[in-house]
Design a protein around this motif. Structure first.
Motif, PDB file in Angstrom:
ATOM      1  N   CYS A 147       6.043   7.220   2.851  1.00 36.67           N
ATOM      2  CA  CYS A 147       6.111   5.406   3.615  1.00 36.67           C
ATOM      3  C   CYS A 147       4.602   4.669   3.385  1.00 36.67           C
ATOM      4  O   CYS A 147       3.994   5.521   2.937  1.00 36.67           O
ATOM      5  CB  CYS A 147       5.877   6.087   5.060  1.00 36.67           C
ATOM      6  SG  CYS A 147       5.828   4.827   6.570  1.00 36.67           S
ATOM      7  N   PRO A 185       4.618   0.890   8.060  1.00 38.28           N
ATOM      8  CA  PRO A 185       4.739   1.858   9.444  1.00 38.28           C
ATOM      9  C   PRO A 185       5.889   1.379   9.504  1.00 38.28           C
ATOM     10  O   PRO A 185       6.205   0.085  10.260  1.00 38.28           O
ATOM     11  CB  PRO A 185       3.814   1.962  10.237  1.00 38.28           C
ATOM     12  CG  PRO A 185       2.840   0.526   9.937  1.00 38.28           C
ATOM     13  CD  PRO A 185       3.549   0.362   7.757  1.00 38.28           C
ATOM     14  N   GLY A 186       7.277   1.663  10.254  1.00 36.00           N
ATOM     15  CA  GLY A 186       7.815   1.052  11.395  1.00 36.00           C
ATOM     16  C   GLY A 186       9.111   2.323  11.844  1.00 36.00           C
ATOM     17  O   GLY A 186       8.825   3.489  10.900  1.00 36.00           O
ATOM     18  N   VAL A 187      10.558   2.013  12.031  1.00 35.12           N
ATOM     19  CA  VAL A 187      11.765   2.865  11.473  1.00 35.12           C
ATOM     20  C   VAL A 187      12.495   2.493  10.659  1.00 35.12           C
ATOM     21  O   VAL A 187      12.911   1.229  10.227  1.00 35.12           O
ATOM     22  CB  VAL A 187      12.301   2.136  13.055  1.00 35.12           C
ATOM     23  CG1 VAL A 187      13.911   2.861  13.395  1.00 35.12           C
ATOM     24  CG2 VAL A 187      11.495   2.725  14.572  1.00 35.12           C
ATOM     25  N   TYR A 188      12.731   3.702  10.189  1.00 36.23           N
ATOM     26  CA  TYR A 188      13.499   3.113   9.143  1.00 36.23           C
ATOM     27  C   TYR A 188      15.296   4.198   9.171  1.00 36.23           C
ATOM     28  O   TYR A 188      14.912   5.324   9.785  1.00 36.23           O
ATOM     29  CB  TYR A 188      12.513   4.567   7.791  1.00 36.23           C
ATOM     30  CG  TYR A 188      11.868   3.812   7.379  1.00 36.23           C
ATOM     31  CD1 TYR A 188      11.753   3.477   5.871  1.00 36.23           C
ATOM     32  CD2 TYR A 188      10.157   4.382   7.900  1.00 36.23           C
ATOM     33  CE1 TYR A 188      10.665   2.959   5.349  1.00 36.23           C
ATOM     34  CE2 TYR A 188       9.227   3.316   7.197  1.00 36.23           C
ATOM     35  CZ  TYR A 188       9.707   2.814   6.375  1.00 36.23           C
ATOM     36  OH  TYR A 188       8.552   2.403   5.437  1.00 36.23           O
ATOM     37  N   HIS A 235      11.349   7.031  12.646  1.00 38.41           N
ATOM     38  CA  HIS A 235       9.706   6.390  12.950  1.00 38.41           C
ATOM     39  C   HIS A 235       8.554   7.378  12.013  1.00 38.41           C
ATOM     40  O   HIS A 235       7.791   8.491  12.006  1.00 38.41           O
ATOM     41  CB  HIS A 235       9.354   6.768  14.305  1.00 38.41           C
ATOM     42  CG  HIS A 235       8.247   5.176  15.054  1.00 38.41           C
ATOM     43  ND1 HIS A 235       6.660   5.585  14.096  1.00 38.41           N
ATOM     44  CD2 HIS A 235       8.255   3.662  14.412  1.00 38.41           C
ATOM     45  CE1 HIS A 235       6.014   4.783  14.450  1.00 38.41           C
ATOM     46  NE2 HIS A 235       7.070   3.532  14.746  1.00 38.41           N
ATOM     47  N   SER A 244       9.844  -3.258  10.924  1.00 33.06           N
ATOM     48  CA  SER A 244       7.651  -2.665  11.012  1.00 33.06           C
ATOM     49  C   SER A 244       7.374  -3.406  11.599  1.00 33.06           C
ATOM     50  O   SER A 244       7.835  -3.669  12.600  1.00 33.06           O
ATOM     51  CB  SER A 244       7.566  -3.914   9.544  1.00 33.06           C
ATOM     52  OG  SER A 244       5.333  -3.780   9.535  1.00 33.06           O
ATOM     53  N   ASP A 245       6.715  -2.656  12.110  1.00 34.98           N
ATOM     54  CA  ASP A 245       5.453  -1.941  13.600  1.00 34.98           C
ATOM     55  C   ASP A 245       3.899  -3.298  13.350  1.00 34.98           C
ATOM     56  O   ASP A 245       3.417  -3.534  14.056  1.00 34.98           O
ATOM     57  CB  ASP A 245       4.677  -0.768  13.495  1.00 34.98           C
ATOM     58  CG  ASP A 245       5.784   0.311  13.987  1.00 34.98           C
ATOM     59  OD1 ASP A 245       6.663  -0.467  14.327  1.00 34.98           O
ATOM     60  OD2 ASP A 245       4.779   1.882  13.343  1.00 34.98           O
TER      61      ASP A 245
END
Length: 248
Positions: free
Chosen positions: A150, A153-156, A203, A239-240
């Protein structure tokens, strides 16, 4: 008849004969010694006189001195809106600001497949290496190790499609050495290849790693050929980071 009695008569005759003769009041001898008469009633008011002539215009005088400031008036009625004032002049145009940075949405995606199986099934406890890269623009997937690292940062979302042939298959979706999801396909002596697919949302923060790992040695039916493939894919859902930018 004596002379005193004849005098008024002679006086009366002389007035008749010569009326122009005037006798002053104080020269007429008193004929009697009576008391003064009662005063007469006051006369009535006379008629109004004619209006007087207009006076001449006066000369222009110097302005008088400014009077003293008056007392403060009482407060106006509450809630009553006053008249709208005149619109003011437009203000001076401000200076142009510095150009801002161009925001670019972060990206992260990859897809790879197994090479044709020639050296036997993948070893248990190690990452399955999907060596043939289909998409890896950001370079976040390493085909030499079979691991995704990664950077954003975020949800994949990660998905695996496995072709199963002449063996059962059980594999795990790993994150930093921990099993996140497990998938299993039992072999029932089918003459043709079967398939096993699975996927999961994870996440991630920078430096997190995700890979596929064989669970048991006897369930190692991963297969790939010219006619059928086994693939491993993943991509960033969101993304965060609030302010997106380009990341390596």
């Amino acid at each position: 008849m004596n002379s005193f009695q004849l005098w008024p008569l002679s006086l009366f005759l002389s007035l008749l004969i010569n009326p122009s003769v005037q006798i002053e009041d104080n020269q007429i001898p008193s004929l009697c010694s009576g008391q003064p008469g009662i005063p007469g009633s006051p006369g009535g008011h006379g008629s109004p006189g004619q209006p007087g002539r207009d006076g001449r215009d006066g000369r222009d005088a110097a302005p008088g001195e400014k009077g003293a400031k008056g007392d403060v008036g009482e407060p106006g009625l509450s809630g009553v809106r006053g008249d709208r004032g005149d619109q003011g002049d437009p203000g001076v145009k401000g200076e142009r600001g510095q150009p801002g940075e161009c925001a670019v949405a972060p990206k992260s995606a990859f897809s790879a497949k197994l090479s044709e199986t020639k050296s036997g099934p993948p070893p248990v406890g190690e990452a399955v290496r999907f060596e043939t890269v289909l998409l890896n623009e950001q370079g976040h997937y390493d085909p030499e190790t079979g691991r995704f690292t990664c950077r954003v940062p975020g949800v994949y979302y990660f998905a695996v499609h496995a072709t199963v042939y002449r063996a059962s298959l059980q594999f795990d979706l790993m994150k930093n050495g921990h099993i996140e999801a497990s998938y299993f396909q039992y072999y029932g002596n089918w003459p043709k290849p079967a398939s096993l697919s699975g996927g999961s949302l994870l996440h991630l923060v920078p430096s997190d790693q995700v890979w596929i790992q064989m669970g048991l040695g006897e369930y190692n039916g991963f297969y790939s050929s010219q006619k059928t493939d086994s693939t491993f894919s993943g991509f960033l859902v969101y993304s965060d980071w609030k302010n997106s930018a380009v990341f390596a």
